[in-house]
Design an enzyme around this catalytic site. Structure first.
Site, PDB file in Angstrom:
ATOM      1  CG  HIS A 129       8.837   3.965   8.018  1.00  0.00           C
ATOM      2  ND1 HIS A 129       8.302   5.146   7.553  1.00  0.00           N
ATOM      3  CD2 HIS A 129      10.151   3.995   7.675  1.00  0.00           C
ATOM      4  CE1 HIS A 129       9.235   5.857   6.951  1.00  0.00           C
ATOM      5  NE2 HIS A 129      10.369   5.176   7.012  1.00  0.00           N
ATOM      6  CG  LEU A 155      -1.822   1.217   1.408  1.00  0.00           C
ATOM      7  CD1 LEU A 155      -2.808   1.312   0.249  1.00  0.00           C
ATOM      8  CD2 LEU A 155      -2.569   1.141   2.728  1.00  0.00           C
TER       9      LEU A 155
END
Length: 333
Positions: free
Chosen positions: A229, A125
Site C-alpha cells: 500500500h 505500525l
C-alpha cells in the site's frame, strides 16, 4: 519529547480514533470497540506477565510528553498461529514439461499454506499523518525491536511483518476483488473485521484448497500480488534497513507481502548494548534508549554520550524513561 510506553485500557478512545484514521485494510486495527478493548486488556496482561509468554501481544503507544497526545502505535505479537492457523498464500513456481513436444512451462501459482506458526509478528505500525516525518516512525518501529531484545526468550527466532496490500484510488483492493472475494463471498470490510473478532474458522472453511494459477487471474489482481500500500512504503523501507526480506508469502485477502528476518539478525537488536545510566551533559550525538525489562518498558531517542560502560543523557530523557542515575539502560545507535 516523544516517548514509547505500554498501552493501557484507558487508551481505548484514542485507539478507536487511530483505527478510524488508519482506513481500509489495516486488519490489526479494526474499527470495533470490543475488539480494541480486548486488545488493550491483553496488552496490559502481557506487560505485567499475567499471560503465558507465547500468548502475549504487546501494544506500544507513541506519546508526546509536552501535549500528552498519543501520536501513533505499534505492536509485537509473541507468537502467531498457535491457537488457530495463520494462513498465507505462498507464491510458488510449478514446472511442467512435455517430452512429446520438448516444451517446458513454469507457472506461478498461489498455494494456501500455514507456515508461520510460532513466529513473532511485529505490526500495527500506524502514525497520525502529520507525524509521518522527523523520525517518529523510525522511533516507533525500532522500539519494537528494543522490546524484543530486552527479553528475547519471550519471542521466536523468526520475526515476521505483514504489510498492507495495494488499494486503488477508489479504495478497492484489486487482489480481493479478483481473487479472495471469489472464495469468501463477503464484503471486504466484513471479512477484515472477522479476522480479528472471530476464531478464523471461516478462513479454514472457505479458503481454496488447490493452487491458483497466476496466469488465470485478471491483470489488476495479478499486479497487486506482493505490492505494498502507498502508505506502507515507509514501513517497508524501515523493515529492509533492519534486515527483513520478502518471504514469498502474501496476505490471503489483500495480497500484501510478508517480510521475515531471524531475530538475531535484526539490525537494532544486534547494535544494542546494556550500559549504566548517568545524568549530565549528553553532547549532540543521538541514540535510541530503552529500559531493560518489558514490564516497565519505555523507549526514547535522545542526545546521548556513549562510553564503554556507561551512557550520559539529559534529565528530560531520563525522566521520560523513568530511570535514575546508576540504573541499567539499553542503548542502540
Amino acid at each position: 519529547m516523544l516517548v514509547i510506553r505500554p498501552a493501557r485500557p484507558a487508551d481505548l478512545d484514542v485507539l478507536m480514533e487511530l483505527a478510524v484514521l488508519s482506513g481500509r485494510g489495516f486488519t490489526s486495527l479494526p474499527e470495533d470497540e470490543a475488539t480494541l478493548s480486548a486488545r488493550l486488556e491483553l496488552a496490559e496482561a502481557s506487560f505485567t506477565g499475567a499471560v503465558a509468554p507465547a500468548e502475549a501481544w504487546y501494544t506500544i503507544m507513541l506519546e508526546d510528553t509536552e501535549t500528552g497526545r498519543v501520536e501513533g502505535l505499534a505492536g509485537v505479537r509473541a507468537a502467531v498461529g498457535l491457537k488457530r492457523p495463520h494462513f498465507s498464500f505462498r507464491v510458488m513456481t510449478l514446472a511442467q514439461y512435455s517430452s512429446a513436444i520438448g516444451t517446458r512451462f513454469d507457472h506461478q501459482a498461489l498455494v494456501l499454506v500455514n507456515e508461520c506458526g510460532g513466529w513473532t509478528e511485529v505490526g500495527s505500525l500506524f502514525l497520525r499523518p502529520e507525524r509521518r516525518s522527523g523520525g517518529a516512525g523510525s522511533l516507533l518501529a525500532r522500539s519494537r525491536y528494543m522490546l524484543i531484545g530486552a527479553e528475547p526468550t519471550r519471542f521466536s527466532h523468526t520475526i515476521m511483518a505483514e504489510l498492507r496490500g495495494w488499494f486503488d484510488e477508489n479504495g478497492k483492493s484489486p487482489f480481493w476483488e479478483g481473487v479472495a472475494s471469489k472464495f469468501f463471498r463477503l464484503p471486504f470490510e466484513e471479512a477484515d473485521r472477522m479476522v480479528m473478532s472471530t476464531d478464523g474458522q471461516f478462513i479454514l472453511d472457505l479458503a481454496p484448497r488447490h493452487p491458483i494459477y497466476v496466469d488465470l487471474i485478471d491483470k489488476d489482481a495479478r499486479e497487486a500480488i506482493g505490492r505494498v500500500h502507498r502508505d506502507g512504503e515507509p514501513a517497508l523501507t524501515l523493515l529492509e534497513k533492519e534486515g527483513f526480506e520478502r518471504s514469498g508469502l502474501i496476505d490471503i485477502f489483500d495480497g500484501g507481502p510478508t517480510m521475515t528476518c531471524p531475530a538475531g539478525e535484526v539490525a537494532t537488536i544486534r547494535a544494542t548494548r546494556t550500559l549504566r545510566l548517568e545524568i549530565g551533559d549528553p553532547g549532540e550525538a543521538q541514540a535510541l534508549l530503552s529500559t531493560v525489562q518489558i514490564e516497565s518498558f519505555r523507549s526514547v531517542r535522545a542526545s546521548a554520550r556513549v562510553g564503554e560502560t556507561n551512557v550520559t543523557i539529559g534529565k528530560e530523557a531520563a525522566d521520560a524513561l523513568k530511570l535514575q542515575s546508576g540504573e541499567p539502560v539499553r542503548v542502540s545507535a
